[in-house]
Design a protein around this motif. Sequence first.
Motif, PDB file in Angstrom:
ATOM      1  N   LYS A 112       8.442  11.641  56.407  1.00  0.00           N
ATOM      2  CA  LYS A 112       9.074  10.864  57.389  1.00  0.00           C
ATOM      3  C   LYS A 112      10.170  10.620  57.327  1.00  0.00           C
ATOM      4  CE  LYS A 112       5.555   7.695  54.668  1.00  0.00           C
ATOM      5  NZ  LYS A 112       5.268   7.163  54.178  1.00  0.00           N
ATOM      6  N   ILE A 113      11.306  11.555  57.085  1.00  0.00           N
ATOM      7  CA  ILE A 113      12.236  11.835  57.429  1.00  0.00           C
ATOM      8  C   ILE A 113      12.433  12.607  58.309  1.00  0.00           C
ATOM      9  CG2 ILE A 113      14.877  12.120  56.308  1.00  0.00           C
ATOM     10  CD1 ILE A 113      13.640  10.142  54.197  1.00  0.00           C
ATOM     11  N   ASN A 114      13.596  13.310  59.304  1.00  0.00           N
ATOM     12  CA  ASN A 114      13.743  14.178  60.235  1.00  0.00           C
ATOM     13  C   ASN A 114      14.663  14.730  59.091  1.00  0.00           C
ATOM     14  OD1 ASN A 114      14.575  16.282  61.876  1.00  0.00           O
ATOM     15  ND2 ASN A 114      16.113  14.752  63.318  1.00  0.00           N
ATOM     16  N   THR A 115      13.966  16.373  58.597  1.00  0.00           N
ATOM     17  CA  THR A 115      14.865  16.622  57.270  1.00  0.00           C
ATOM     18  C   THR A 115      15.935  17.556  57.847  1.00  0.00           C
ATOM     19  OG1 THR A 115      12.548  18.180  57.101  1.00  0.00           O
ATOM     20  CG2 THR A 115      13.485  16.399  55.918  1.00  0.00           C
ATOM     21  N   ASN A 116      15.661  18.599  59.674  1.00  0.00           N
ATOM     22  CA  ASN A 116      16.032  19.054  60.708  1.00  0.00           C
ATOM     23  C   ASN A 116      17.682  19.256  60.802  1.00  0.00           C
ATOM     24  OD1 ASN A 116      16.621  21.614  61.781  1.00  0.00           O
ATOM     25  ND2 ASN A 116      15.004  20.900  63.441  1.00  0.00           N
ATOM     26  N   THR A 117      17.988  18.639  59.996  1.00  0.00           N
ATOM     27  CA  THR A 117      19.828  18.321  60.256  1.00  0.00           C
ATOM     28  C   THR A 117      20.540  18.827  59.015  1.00  0.00           C
ATOM     29  OG1 THR A 117      19.632  16.523  59.080  1.00  0.00           O
ATOM     30  CG2 THR A 117      19.473  16.135  60.560  1.00  0.00           C
ATOM     31  N   PRO A 118      22.007  19.593  59.244  1.00  0.00           N
ATOM     32  CA  PRO A 118      22.517  19.942  59.041  1.00  0.00           C
ATOM     33  C   PRO A 118      23.064  19.077  57.095  1.00  0.00           C
ATOM     34  CG  PRO A 118      23.204  20.096  60.748  1.00  0.00           C
ATOM     35  CD  PRO A 118      22.642  19.171  60.728  1.00  0.00           C
ATOM     36  N   SER A 119      22.873  17.710  57.297  1.00  0.00           N
ATOM     37  CA  SER A 119      23.359  17.547  56.118  1.00  0.00           C
ATOM     38  C   SER A 119      22.236  17.159  55.160  1.00  0.00           C
ATOM     39  CB  SER A 119      23.072  15.291  56.814  1.00  0.00           C
ATOM     40  OG  SER A 119      22.265  14.989  56.805  1.00  0.00           O
ATOM     41  N   ILE A 120      21.082  17.898  55.516  1.00  0.00           N
ATOM     42  CA  ILE A 120      19.857  17.585  54.521  1.00  0.00           C
ATOM     43  C   ILE A 120      20.294  18.751  53.037  1.00  0.00           C
ATOM     44  CG2 ILE A 120      18.610  19.860  55.549  1.00  0.00           C
ATOM     45  CD1 ILE A 120      16.766  16.302  53.979  1.00  0.00           C
ATOM     46  N   ILE A 121      21.516  19.756  53.967  1.00  0.00           N
ATOM     47  CA  ILE A 121      21.856  21.007  52.685  1.00  0.00           C
ATOM     48  C   ILE A 121      23.147  20.797  51.793  1.00  0.00           C
ATOM     49  CG2 ILE A 121      20.062  22.634  53.319  1.00  0.00           C
ATOM     50  CD1 ILE A 121      22.728  23.373  54.816  1.00  0.00           C
ATOM     51  N   LYS A 122      24.243  19.016  52.625  1.00  0.00           N
ATOM     52  CA  LYS A 122      25.068  18.782  51.634  1.00  0.00           C
ATOM     53  C   LYS A 122      24.523  18.789  49.797  1.00  0.00           C
ATOM     54  CE  LYS A 122      27.284  17.087  55.337  1.00  0.00           C
ATOM     55  NZ  LYS A 122      27.672  15.470  55.768  1.00  0.00           N
ATOM     56  N   GLU A 123      25.823  19.564  49.177  1.00  0.00           N
ATOM     57  CA  GLU A 123      24.719  18.341  47.733  1.00  0.00           C
ATOM     58  C   GLU A 123      25.220  17.539  47.217  1.00  0.00           C
ATOM     59  OE1 GLU A 123      26.775  20.968  43.043  1.00  0.00           O
ATOM     60  OE2 GLU A 123      28.247  20.843  45.166  1.00  0.00           O
TER      61      GLU A 123
END
Length: 131
Positions: A112-123
Amino acid sequence: MAGVKRKVPYYFKEKNHNLFAFAGVYSVIDDNSERPIYSASIITTEANKTFKEIHNKPNKLGSYRMPLILDPSNYWEWLHESEEKNIKELVNTFTNQEIVTYPVSQDLFSNKINTNTPSIIKEVPIQNGLF
């Protein structure tokens, strides 16, 4: 990670941001249909200390597994080797590159969330076994 109550997604990369390669095998099945079927699998090996903490539940055989990351010095051999004894030797190697790992947002599991963003791989720090 030990003590964590639910699955935690992890990001891992080569420390210097170089590319790395998983060892794998593939096959092409030509069943005389319009298109051949391509199948691929990633080779796994016994987990080292770092990955044993991430994959913190053993499989049905009691083994902790991790994907086999090839050292760049073995890329050519992996792609061209045909001698069984040499392939077995390669399967028992692991990259000499330094691998960095850290937990990331559980939003990665959401459809349900757009995970195609750079922020998704922030610690995302884990505290007391929870996010």
